[in-house]
Scaffold this motif. Structure first.
Motif, PDB file in Angstrom:
ATOM      1  N   GLY A 163      -6.533  -0.421  -6.348  1.00  0.00           N
ATOM      2  CA  GLY A 163      -5.708  -1.437  -6.996  1.00  0.00           C
ATOM      3  C   GLY A 163      -4.469  -1.768  -6.197  1.00  0.00           C
ATOM      4  O   GLY A 163      -4.090  -2.947  -6.056  1.00  0.00           O
ATOM      5  N   TRP A 164      -3.826  -0.742  -5.632  1.00  0.00           N
ATOM      6  CA  TRP A 164      -2.630  -0.975  -4.829  1.00  0.00           C
ATOM      7  C   TRP A 164      -2.937  -1.777  -3.572  1.00  0.00           C
ATOM      8  O   TRP A 164      -2.139  -2.625  -3.158  1.00  0.00           O
ATOM      9  CB  TRP A 164      -2.000   0.363  -4.446  1.00  0.00           C
ATOM     10  CG  TRP A 164      -1.414   1.106  -5.607  1.00  0.00           C
ATOM     11  CD1 TRP A 164      -1.001   0.572  -6.798  1.00  0.00           C
ATOM     12  CD2 TRP A 164      -1.188   2.518  -5.695  1.00  0.00           C
ATOM     13  NE1 TRP A 164      -0.539   1.569  -7.616  1.00  0.00           N
ATOM     14  CE2 TRP A 164      -0.624   2.764  -6.976  1.00  0.00           C
ATOM     15  CE3 TRP A 164      -1.390   3.584  -4.824  1.00  0.00           C
ATOM     16  CZ2 TRP A 164      -0.273   4.044  -7.389  1.00  0.00           C
ATOM     17  CZ3 TRP A 164      -1.044   4.864  -5.239  1.00  0.00           C
ATOM     18  CH2 TRP A 164      -0.488   5.091  -6.498  1.00  0.00           C
ATOM     19  N   ALA A 165      -4.075  -1.513  -2.949  1.00  0.00           N
ATOM     20  CA  ALA A 165      -4.444  -2.251  -1.738  1.00  0.00           C
ATOM     21  C   ALA A 165      -4.495  -3.747  -2.021  1.00  0.00           C
ATOM     22  O   ALA A 165      -4.097  -4.576  -1.181  1.00  0.00           O
ATOM     23  CB  ALA A 165      -5.791  -1.753  -1.210  1.00  0.00           C
ATOM     24  N   LYS A 166      -4.958  -4.104  -3.207  1.00  0.00           N
ATOM     25  CA  LYS A 166      -5.011  -5.520  -3.598  1.00  0.00           C
ATOM     26  C   LYS A 166      -3.624  -6.028  -4.008  1.00  0.00           C
ATOM     27  O   LYS A 166      -3.219  -7.127  -3.647  1.00  0.00           O
ATOM     28  CB  LYS A 166      -5.994  -5.699  -4.758  1.00  0.00           C
ATOM     29  CG  LYS A 166      -7.429  -5.318  -4.413  1.00  0.00           C
ATOM     30  CD  LYS A 166      -8.321  -5.358  -5.651  1.00  0.00           C
ATOM     31  CE  LYS A 166      -9.744  -4.936  -5.312  1.00  0.00           C
ATOM     32  NZ  LYS A 166     -10.628  -4.918  -6.518  1.00  0.00           N
ATOM     33  N   GLU A 167      -2.913  -5.212  -4.768  1.00  0.00           N
ATOM     34  CA  GLU A 167      -1.629  -5.631  -5.333  1.00  0.00           C
ATOM     35  C   GLU A 167      -0.543  -5.808  -4.278  1.00  0.00           C
ATOM     36  O   GLU A 167       0.192  -6.810  -4.285  1.00  0.00           O
ATOM     37  CB  GLU A 167      -1.189  -4.598  -6.370  1.00  0.00           C
ATOM     38  CG  GLU A 167       0.124  -4.898  -7.070  1.00  0.00           C
ATOM     39  CD  GLU A 167       0.455  -3.864  -8.129  1.00  0.00           C
ATOM     40  OE1 GLU A 167       1.661  -3.649  -8.374  1.00  0.00           O
ATOM     41  OE2 GLU A 167      -0.479  -3.265  -8.708  1.00  0.00           O
ATOM     42  N   PHE A 168      -0.433  -4.849  -3.364  1.00  0.00           N
ATOM     43  CA  PHE A 168       0.675  -4.855  -2.416  1.00  0.00           C
ATOM     44  C   PHE A 168       0.559  -5.962  -1.379  1.00  0.00           C
ATOM     45  O   PHE A 168       1.548  -6.334  -0.738  1.00  0.00           O
ATOM     46  CB  PHE A 168       0.786  -3.502  -1.717  1.00  0.00           C
ATOM     47  CG  PHE A 168       1.081  -2.352  -2.638  1.00  0.00           C
ATOM     48  CD1 PHE A 168       1.578  -2.566  -3.919  1.00  0.00           C
ATOM     49  CD2 PHE A 168       0.860  -1.039  -2.231  1.00  0.00           C
ATOM     50  CE1 PHE A 168       1.847  -1.504  -4.781  1.00  0.00           C
ATOM     51  CE2 PHE A 168       1.123   0.021  -3.082  1.00  0.00           C
ATOM     52  CZ  PHE A 168       1.611  -0.207  -4.358  1.00  0.00           C
TER      53      PHE A 168
END
Length: 244
Positions: A163-168
């Motif tokens: 999720g972080w890879a997409k969000e950041f």
């Protein structure tokens, strides 16, 4: 490989975390902040490496984390690498696992990763670049008897990382998030196991041996460096083929 990079490694006092700190220091990081609750166990790292600084830190202490990040921002204006390595085990079969042991492992291994990343990621996004590496485990991808709590945390950090890879990166920041999933590794904790157990571990591993902390640290180094700047949202298994 890490020239001019400011790095944070949690759980840096022993085992894999300590090896990551040493590897980063040897590979030219501008500064490696080795964070652990046992600061005295890291004093020799400061003495041996001029670019290592030991910091007493509990990943469950959100105020302490924020104070550290604010200090580093004031000193350096950036944090390039965060390694979420701090973790604990409180193993038992499900029907014998206490609520306290469940809560403790969840708080350190899962919420601790959340706490650190939530504090560091905004600065990385502001600067437009950064690498976050979180220690998972083959137990987090394939489960294990007697490790309900540990498996839950190690599986949880994998999905958080995706999720972080997409969000950041939504607004163009080159902030990467990846996991490393070790197999059976020689650490101060595992070397005390009975020889029968160690031989069982080796027998289950296709390469016929347990991994060394250096094996894991080298994988973390790759993900921390610019050599992996097109890799995000992934889980790198370093397990000698244990899980294929």
């Amino acid at each position: 490989m890490l020239n001019n990079k400011i790095c944070i490694v949690t759980g840096g006092a022993q085992g894999i975390g300590r090896c990551i700190v040493e590897t980063f220091a040897q590979q030219g990081a501008l500064k490696v902040y080795a964070c652990d609750m046992n600061i005295e166990a890291m004093r020799d790292l400061e003495e041996q490496y001029s670019n290592v600084s030991a910091k007493e830190l509990n990943v469950c202490d959100r105020k302490g984390i924020q104070a550290l990040i604010e200090t580093l921002k004031a000193e350096h204006g950036k944090i390039d690498v965060l390694v979420n390595n701090a973790g604990i085990t409180r193993d038992n079969l499900l029907d014998r696992m206490s609520e306290d042991d469940w809560d403790m492992v969840i708080n350190v291994n899962l919420k601790g990763v959340f706490n650190m990343t939530q504090a560091v990621a905004p600065l990385m996004i502001e600067n437009g670049v950064g690498s976050i590496i979180t220690m998972s485990s083959v137990v987090g991808t394939d489960g294990n008897v007697g490790q309900t709590n540990y498996a839950a945390t190690k599986g949880g950090v994998i999905t958080m990382t995706k999720g972080w890879a997409k969000e950041f990166s939504r607004k163009g920041a080159q902030v990467r998030a990846n996991c490393v999933a070790p197999g059976f590794i020689e650490t101060p904790m595992t070397i005390e196991l009975p020889e029968k157990v160690l031989n069982f571990m080796k027998g289950k591993t296709p390469l016929g041996r347990m991994g060394k902390p250096e094996d894991i640290a080298n994988g973390v180094l790759f993900l921390a460096s610019d050599n992996s700047n097109f890799i995000t949202g992934q889980t790198l298994k370093i397990d000698g083929g244990l899980v294929i």
